[in-house]
Design an enzyme around this catalytic site. Sequence first.
Site, PDB file in Angstrom:
ATOM      1  N   HIS A  54       3.769  22.270 -10.693  1.00 29.84           N
ATOM      2  CA  HIS A  54       4.870  21.321 -10.582  1.00 29.84           C
ATOM      3  C   HIS A  54       6.136  22.040 -10.113  1.00 29.84           C
ATOM      4  O   HIS A  54       6.191  23.271 -10.027  1.00 29.84           O
ATOM      5  CB  HIS A  54       5.101  20.630 -11.924  1.00 29.84           C
ATOM      6  CG  HIS A  54       3.995  19.700 -12.304  1.00 29.84           C
ATOM      7  ND1 HIS A  54       4.013  18.940 -13.450  1.00 29.84           N
ATOM      8  CD2 HIS A  54       2.820  19.396 -11.674  1.00 29.84           C
ATOM      9  CE1 HIS A  54       2.909  18.212 -13.513  1.00 29.84           C
ATOM     10  NE2 HIS A  54       2.163  18.482 -12.459  1.00 29.84           N
ATOM     11  N   GLU A  56       8.999  22.619 -11.478  1.00 23.80           N
ATOM     12  CA  GLU A  56       9.613  23.563 -12.413  1.00 23.80           C
ATOM     13  C   GLU A  56       8.932  24.930 -12.362  1.00 23.80           C
ATOM     14  O   GLU A  56       9.593  25.970 -12.470  1.00 23.80           O
ATOM     15  CB  GLU A  56       9.541  23.018 -13.842  1.00 23.80           C
ATOM     16  CG  GLU A  56      10.302  21.719 -14.055  1.00 23.80           C
ATOM     17  CD  GLU A  56       9.440  20.488 -13.881  1.00 23.80           C
ATOM     18  OE1 GLU A  56       9.620  19.522 -14.628  1.00 23.80           O
ATOM     19  OE2 GLU A  56       8.555  20.483 -12.982  1.00 23.80           O
ATOM     20  N   CYS A  88       5.312  21.488 -18.315  1.00 24.87           N
ATOM     21  CA  CYS A  88       6.485  22.152 -17.742  1.00 24.87           C
ATOM     22  C   CYS A  88       7.590  22.340 -18.774  1.00 24.87           C
ATOM     23  O   CYS A  88       8.370  23.286 -18.690  1.00 24.87           O
ATOM     24  CB  CYS A  88       7.003  21.349 -16.560  1.00 24.87           C
ATOM     25  SG  CYS A  88       5.885  21.351 -15.147  1.00 24.87           S
ATOM     26  N   THR A 165       4.035 -11.409  17.556  1.00 25.26           N
ATOM     27  CA  THR A 165       3.353 -10.123  17.423  1.00 25.26           C
ATOM     28  C   THR A 165       2.325  -9.871  18.516  1.00 25.26           C
ATOM     29  O   THR A 165       1.844  -8.751  18.665  1.00 25.26           O
ATOM     30  CB  THR A 165       2.641 -10.029  16.063  1.00 25.26           C
ATOM     31  OG1 THR A 165       1.695 -11.107  15.950  1.00 25.26           O
ATOM     32  CG2 THR A 165       3.643 -10.105  14.924  1.00 25.26           C
ATOM     33  N   SER A 172      -1.425  -7.151  22.345  1.00 26.40           N
ATOM     34  CA  SER A 172      -0.222  -6.774  21.599  1.00 26.40           C
ATOM     35  C   SER A 172       0.269  -5.364  21.907  1.00 26.40           C
ATOM     36  O   SER A 172       1.308  -4.960  21.397  1.00 26.40           O
ATOM     37  CB  SER A 172      -0.487  -6.893  20.090  1.00 26.40           C
ATOM     38  OG  SER A 172      -1.512  -6.000  19.691  1.00 26.40           O
ATOM     39  N   THR A 200      -7.651  -8.394  11.155  1.00 24.86           N
ATOM     40  CA  THR A 200      -6.965  -7.388  11.965  1.00 24.86           C
ATOM     41  C   THR A 200      -7.952  -6.346  12.474  1.00 24.86           C
ATOM     42  O   THR A 200      -7.878  -5.902  13.620  1.00 24.86           O
ATOM     43  CB  THR A 200      -5.849  -6.716  11.147  1.00 24.86           C
ATOM     44  OG1 THR A 200      -4.862  -7.698  10.826  1.00 24.86           O
ATOM     45  CG2 THR A 200      -5.200  -5.574  11.909  1.00 24.86           C
ATOM     46  N   ASP A 204      -8.481  -6.022  16.436  1.00 23.02           N
ATOM     47  CA  ASP A 204      -7.792  -4.893  17.071  1.00 23.02           C
ATOM     48  C   ASP A 204      -8.516  -3.559  16.953  1.00 23.02           C
ATOM     49  O   ASP A 204      -8.170  -2.606  17.660  1.00 23.02           O
ATOM     50  CB  ASP A 204      -6.386  -4.739  16.483  1.00 23.02           C
ATOM     51  CG  ASP A 204      -5.527  -5.975  16.687  1.00 23.02           C
ATOM     52  OD1 ASP A 204      -5.790  -6.721  17.650  1.00 23.02           O
ATOM     53  OD2 ASP A 204      -4.605  -6.206  15.874  1.00 23.02           O
ATOM     54  N   ARG A 211      -1.778  10.342  12.625  1.00 21.45           N
ATOM     55  CA  ARG A 211      -2.344  11.205  13.659  1.00 21.45           C
ATOM     56  C   ARG A 211      -1.305  11.819  14.601  1.00 21.45           C
ATOM     57  O   ARG A 211      -1.672  12.605  15.480  1.00 21.45           O
ATOM     58  CB  ARG A 211      -3.393  10.449  14.463  1.00 21.45           C
ATOM     59  CG  ARG A 211      -2.923   9.154  15.077  1.00 21.45           C
ATOM     60  CD  ARG A 211      -4.094   8.387  15.708  1.00 21.45           C
ATOM     61  NE  ARG A 211      -3.664   7.116  16.277  1.00 21.45           N
ATOM     62  CZ  ARG A 211      -3.565   5.983  15.586  1.00 21.45           C
ATOM     63  NH1 ARG A 211      -3.878   5.972  14.293  1.00 21.45           N
ATOM     64  NH2 ARG A 211      -3.183   4.872  16.167  1.00 21.45           N
TER      65      ARG A 211
END
Length: 381
Positions: A54, A56, A88, A165, A172, A200, A204, A211
């Site tokens: 962590h 700390e 911690c 859209t 699109s 979707t 598409d 990426r």
Amino acid sequence: MSFSELDAKFMQTALELAWQGRFSTSPNPRVGCVITHGEQIVGQGFHVCAGQPHAEIHALHQAGYLAKAATAYVTLEPCSHTGRTGPCAQALIDAHIKRVVVAMSDPNPLVKGNGLHMLQKAGIQVDSGLFAQQARELNSGFLSRQERNKPYIRLKIAASLDSKTALSNGLSQWITGEAARDDVQTLRAESCAILTGVNTILADDPLLNVRRFSTLRQPLRIILDSRLRLTPEYQIIQDTKSPTLIITTVTDSAKKAIFASYSHVSILTVPANLRGQIDLQKLWVILAKRDIGSILVEAGSILNSALLTADAVDEIIYYQAPKILGANARNAIEISENPNALTERKWQTVDVKVLGQDCRWLLRHRESAKWLGVKLLQKHS
């Protein structure tokens, strides 16, 4: 409790350090730590990845013997339990830290004040509440699953000036420009998961991954597919580098078997609502229990509208391109007319910025802002 200008300066540095872990800490919170002697920083660090030390611990290792009688500034209450790493709070005690300044307490039931109590019991001065709002802003996803038992949901929309859209034939690419698309990649990397509907995917065939730059982790891709219409030939299934979770109401094991050879793909059957659709309210609870704190929604008008109608969205990130697609083009949102909309103040503008030729408009739901306790997003560089 009043804090000095130096306190503010060092806590701001700790918050900036915590922000550096925004792409990699999930499902853990983003935490930064600064250790000081007088006006000098002798150690600093941030939590990089779940299972690793962590903030700390990184700061203490850097400070070494200089941690003795020093002050530690931490953006979240030091943990008091042993998980994949040790507590911690005990590490700060063992280093003989004199004072700990904490931005906010940790709502995790395994901590929730125990870390502060440990420090105080050991004779360490503890001051809390410095930049608490900024600290909450930093960890909206983590706090949402801890305090509200649901993920923090951000809805991303990329549309034209007339809120379209895609053309009527579905074309699109590309409404927005490179700068806006780069910004979406950053949003994806910051999120625990990316959520979309099966329509979707079928229309598409997107990858929905990060990426354009390297990252330590890829967000989980969640597909809502109540009737399990998805098949393995789509990119989201073929891409083995990113985990994928298909949410369905189908119980037929034979129908699920076509995904058995894809180790990165899992299928979760959830209850249906009265209309035979996925029960979103129950889904949020399930996802929160799976340590999913922040979700970026990248979907079409059907899912966008369903989420907005259900008041499930905490933020809208609206990318608007200087183009007009026309009346027959596809809408970003399909919601029935609301006669009260002209007087409602449901959404608050948080930030507006220009990205190339496009405009990004960031809005937060009034109730989400009230819960989070902030009015404006804190800007980090």
